[in-house]
Design an enzyme around this catalytic site. Structure first.
Site, PDB file in Angstrom:
ATOM      1  N   HIS A 287       0.757   1.594  41.832  1.00  0.00           N
ATOM      2  CA  HIS A 287       0.680   0.539  40.819  1.00  0.00           C
ATOM      3  C   HIS A 287       1.655  -0.560  41.192  1.00  0.00           C
ATOM      4  CE1 HIS A 287       0.713  -1.421  36.901  1.00  0.00           C
ATOM      5  NE2 HIS A 287      -0.446  -0.811  36.687  1.00  0.00           N
ATOM      6  N   ASP A 340      -6.099   5.361  35.947  1.00  0.00           N
ATOM      7  CA  ASP A 340      -7.485   5.557  36.359  1.00  0.00           C
ATOM      8  C   ASP A 340      -7.751   6.931  36.969  1.00  0.00           C
ATOM      9  OD1 ASP A 340      -8.634   3.218  35.567  1.00  0.00           O
ATOM     10  OD2 ASP A 340      -8.087   2.136  37.387  1.00  0.00           O
TER      11      ASP A 340
HETATM   12  N1  ACO Z   1      -2.502   5.613  48.473  1.00  0.00           N
HETATM   13  C1  ACO Z   1      -1.730   5.590  49.576  1.00  0.00           C
HETATM   14  N2  ACO Z   1      -0.796   4.647  49.824  1.00  0.00           N
HETATM   15  C2  ACO Z   1      -0.649   3.697  48.903  1.00  0.00           C
HETATM   16  C3  ACO Z   1      -1.400   3.665  47.715  1.00  0.00           C
HETATM   17  C4  ACO Z   1      -2.355   4.681  47.523  1.00  0.00           C
HETATM   18  N3  ACO Z   1      -3.128   4.695  46.435  1.00  0.00           N
HETATM   19  N4  ACO Z   1      -1.022   2.605  46.984  1.00  0.00           N
HETATM   20  C5  ACO Z   1      -0.064   1.981  47.667  1.00  0.00           C
HETATM   21  N5  ACO Z   1       0.161   2.631  48.847  1.00  0.00           N
HETATM   22  C6  ACO Z   1       1.120   2.255  49.892  1.00  0.00           C
HETATM   23  C7  ACO Z   1       0.548   1.139  50.750  1.00  0.00           C
HETATM   24  O1  ACO Z   1      -0.206   1.630  51.818  1.00  0.00           O
HETATM   25  C8  ACO Z   1       1.783   0.414  51.173  1.00  0.00           C
HETATM   26  O2  ACO Z   1       2.360   1.138  52.232  1.00  0.00           O
HETATM   27  P1  ACO Z   1       3.120   0.371  53.425  1.00  0.00           P
HETATM   28  O3  ACO Z   1       4.299  -0.288  52.778  1.00  0.00           O
HETATM   29  O4  ACO Z   1       3.479   1.472  54.367  1.00  0.00           O
HETATM   30  O5  ACO Z   1       2.138  -0.603  54.001  1.00  0.00           O
HETATM   31  C9  ACO Z   1       2.729   0.549  49.974  1.00  0.00           C
HETATM   32  O6  ACO Z   1       2.260   1.696  49.246  1.00  0.00           O
HETATM   33  C10 ACO Z   1       2.687  -0.647  49.062  1.00  0.00           C
HETATM   34  O7  ACO Z   1       1.338  -0.967  48.779  1.00  0.00           O
HETATM   35  P2  ACO Z   1       0.903  -2.407  48.236  1.00  0.00           P
HETATM   36  O8  ACO Z   1      -0.573  -2.580  48.398  1.00  0.00           O
HETATM   37  O9  ACO Z   1       1.775  -3.463  48.839  1.00  0.00           O
HETATM   38  O10 ACO Z   1       1.298  -2.283  46.727  1.00  0.00           O
HETATM   39  P3  ACO Z   1       0.703  -3.119  45.571  1.00  0.00           P
HETATM   40  O11 ACO Z   1       1.708  -3.100  44.509  1.00  0.00           O
HETATM   41  O12 ACO Z   1       0.228  -4.443  46.027  1.00  0.00           O
HETATM   42  O13 ACO Z   1      -0.607  -2.267  45.199  1.00  0.00           O
HETATM   43  C11 ACO Z   1      -2.311  -1.126  44.108  1.00  0.00           C
HETATM   44  C12 ACO Z   1      -0.893  -1.717  43.988  1.00  0.00           C
HETATM   45  C13 ACO Z   1      -3.314  -2.205  44.524  1.00  0.00           C
HETATM   46  C14 ACO Z   1      -2.730  -0.590  42.747  1.00  0.00           C
HETATM   47  C15 ACO Z   1      -2.296   0.012  45.164  1.00  0.00           C
HETATM   48  O14 ACO Z   1      -1.372   0.997  44.775  1.00  0.00           O
HETATM   49  C16 ACO Z   1      -3.674   0.614  45.399  1.00  0.00           C
HETATM   50  O15 ACO Z   1      -4.449   0.078  46.185  1.00  0.00           O
HETATM   51  N6  ACO Z   1      -3.986   1.764  44.718  1.00  0.00           N
HETATM   52  C17 ACO Z   1      -5.267   2.385  44.830  1.00  0.00           C
HETATM   53  C18 ACO Z   1      -6.270   1.721  43.881  1.00  0.00           C
HETATM   54  C19 ACO Z   1      -5.970   2.013  42.420  1.00  0.00           C
HETATM   55  O16 ACO Z   1      -5.747   3.135  42.025  1.00  0.00           O
HETATM   56  N7  ACO Z   1      -6.036   0.948  41.602  1.00  0.00           N
HETATM   57  C20 ACO Z   1      -5.816   1.053  40.151  1.00  0.00           C
HETATM   58  C21 ACO Z   1      -4.516   0.421  39.776  1.00  0.00           C
HETATM   59  S1  ACO Z   1      -4.127   0.709  38.087  1.00  0.00           S
HETATM   60  C22 ACO Z   1      -5.029  -0.392  37.253  1.00  0.00           C
HETATM   61  O17 ACO Z   1      -5.360  -1.462  37.662  1.00  0.00           O
HETATM   62  C23 ACO Z   1      -5.411   0.017  35.918  1.00  0.00           C
END
Ligand code: ACO
Length: 403
Positions: A287, A340
């Site tokens: 998140h 989610d």
């Molecule tokens: N699985 C594995 N690794 C993850 C995940 C995940 N679900 N989420 C983040 N990471 C890792 C990324 O790969 C990244 O690693 P790195 O630094 O080695 O490159 C690091 O965590 C940071 O990720 P970002 O994308 O920069 O974080 P951001 O805050 O932008 O992303 C997001 C948040 C988009 C929700 C992300 O966690 C994601 O894609 N999750 C999966 C989709 C999801 O569940 N979305 C629902 C969100 S809740 C909602 O909207 C109600």
């Protein structure tokens, strides 16, 4: 009243006047991609405490609301800023129930686009409702007028989702019933069966948990749209468009697809390590703000387990629990289960099709978007950030026949 600790972010970009005639970008510009950690305004609506995993609506902890409130009461709290009295809640409920019908013109629009994804249908129908809204002036941007339109959309949106789902199956739509609650009526219109108290209670809690969440991407879209003094229908149409993506609302659908692909609990660990090993992400984890457990997730986890056992179908809870165990090491990096993760399996156990999961999220969030719009309008300002230009300059224009 306890004081809230602000998130430890500061706005690092100094205010700079952009001069379009000179392409010289001042050196001190620091680009904050994705506006990560940037505060762009103040709010009294909700507080997402990402460090401690707390969520507060209008001062009330989400755990109290999830356990004790109803969707109708929470919607009132969010839209009007305080918990209602008995008579205020009755009047609000009457308003919602009296607004559930959608006009024939909009049903025709739904029929026309019935093969599209349910979120595209919802977005299109909400947009179409602007043409039939009973307000004297659809462009009325007063706080009161905008809230009224948001209340109508809150009541009409479940009818759109349910009618569409029936129409695309070749079934007759089932009209709203004024003797049922917001959640029970939705399930009844969708399935044609009156839900049990447990089923409608689950949907009700789901609406409470999804109702509001600060400056997330869809709420920001709604605010940007309202900031231009476009109307509520425009703002909520924009918000629905933004919610659709798998990085935001679309994750519940993806989580259920993942659980089905895993198939059995013994395969969960390998699945997780394969996805992560190939640089992928596990849906329902991570998140932008929460670096601790998403406080909404625990309510859905317990309900997913109970519902699975009651239905004699505990497999999905077990598979997802194994996925969560395999993701344990990621907690150290601030990646936890989000709302989610469990929602998808609950909808599945309720017999709902995967492609409407994100629409259900949208139904719960319309009150939150409405309040974000009215809060924006109460002290409106055009939201217009800058992009740091890194392209070429002094290019010579060459007429097309000479290129
Ligand atoms: N699985 C594995 N690794 C993850 C995940 C995940 N679900 N989420 C983040 N990471 C890792 C990324 O790969 C990244 O690693 P790195 O630094 O080695 O490159 C690091 O965590 C940071 O990720 P970002 O994308 O920069 O974080 P951001 O805050 O932008 O992303 C997001 C948040 C988009 C929700 C992300 O966690 C994601 O894609 N999750 C999966 C989709 C999801 O569940 N979305 C629902 C969100 S809740 C909602 O909207 C109600």
């Amino acid at each position: 009243m306890a004081l809230l600790t602000p998130l430890p972010f500061v706005t690092r970009v100094s205010a700079i006047e952009f001069d379009a005639r000179s392409l010289n970008m001042p050196d001190e510009v620091e680009v904050i991609r994705g506006l990560r950690g940037v505060y762009f305004d103040t709010t009294s609506a909700s507080f997402v405490d990402g460090e401690q995993g707390r969520l507060i609506y209008r001062g009330y902890n989400i755990h109290d609301l999830a356990e004790n409130s109803t969707a109708e009461e929470t919607f009132y709290l969010l839209m009007y800023g305080q918990l209602p009295t008995t008579s205020e809640l009755a009047a609000f409920d009457k308003k919602l129930k009296g607004s559930r019908e959608i006009p024939d013109e909009v049903i025709s629009v739904i029929r026309l686009v019935q093969n599209a994804h349910p979120m595209d249908v919802l977005r299109t129908a909400i947009s179409a409702l602007a043409g039939t809204d009973p307000s004297a002036d659809i462009t009325d941007m007063s706080v009161e007028g905008s809230r009224d339109k948001g209340i109508r959309l809150t009541a009409q949106a479940p009818t759109i989702v349910a009618y569409h789902h029936r129409i695309r199956q070749g079934l007759e739509p089932i009209g709203p019933r004024a003797d049922l609650s917001h959640a029970a009526n939705f399930l009844h219109m969708l399935t044609g069966t009156e839900p049990t108290e447990d089923e409608s209670g689950l949907m009700d809690t789901d609406f409470v948990l999804h109702a509001e969440h600060g400056a997330n991407a869809s709420a920001f879209s709604a605010r940007v749209t309202a900031g231009t003094q476009a109307d509520v229908h425009a703002a909520i149409t924009a918000a629905i468009a933004t919610l659709k993506g798998p990085s935001h609302g679309g994750a519940a659908e993806e989580v259920m697809k993942m659980a089905m692909e895993i198939g059995e609990e013994s395969a969960a660990e390998k699945y997780v390590s394969d996805v992560l090993g190939s640089g992928g992400r596990i849906m329902g984890f991570g998140h932008r703000v929460y670096k601790a457990e998403d406080p909404r997730a625990r309510h859905l986890r317990a309900r997913c387990q109970k519902l699975g056992e009651e239905r004699g179908d505990p497999k999905w809870f077990r598979i997802l629990s194994r996925v969560a165990e395999a993701m344990e090491p990621y907690k150290a990096r601030g990646i936890h289960v989000n709302v989610d993760f469990w929602a998808g399996s609950i909808y599945h156990l309720l017999g709902l099709p995967e492609d409407i999961f994100v629409s259900i999220f949208a139904l719960g969030r319309i009150p939150g978007w409405t309040l974000q719009v009215t809060e924006q309008l109460d002290n409106n300002i055009l939201i217009r950030p800058l992009l740091k230009y890194e392209g070429p300059e002094d290019m010579e224009y060459v007429p097309i026949h000479q290129r």
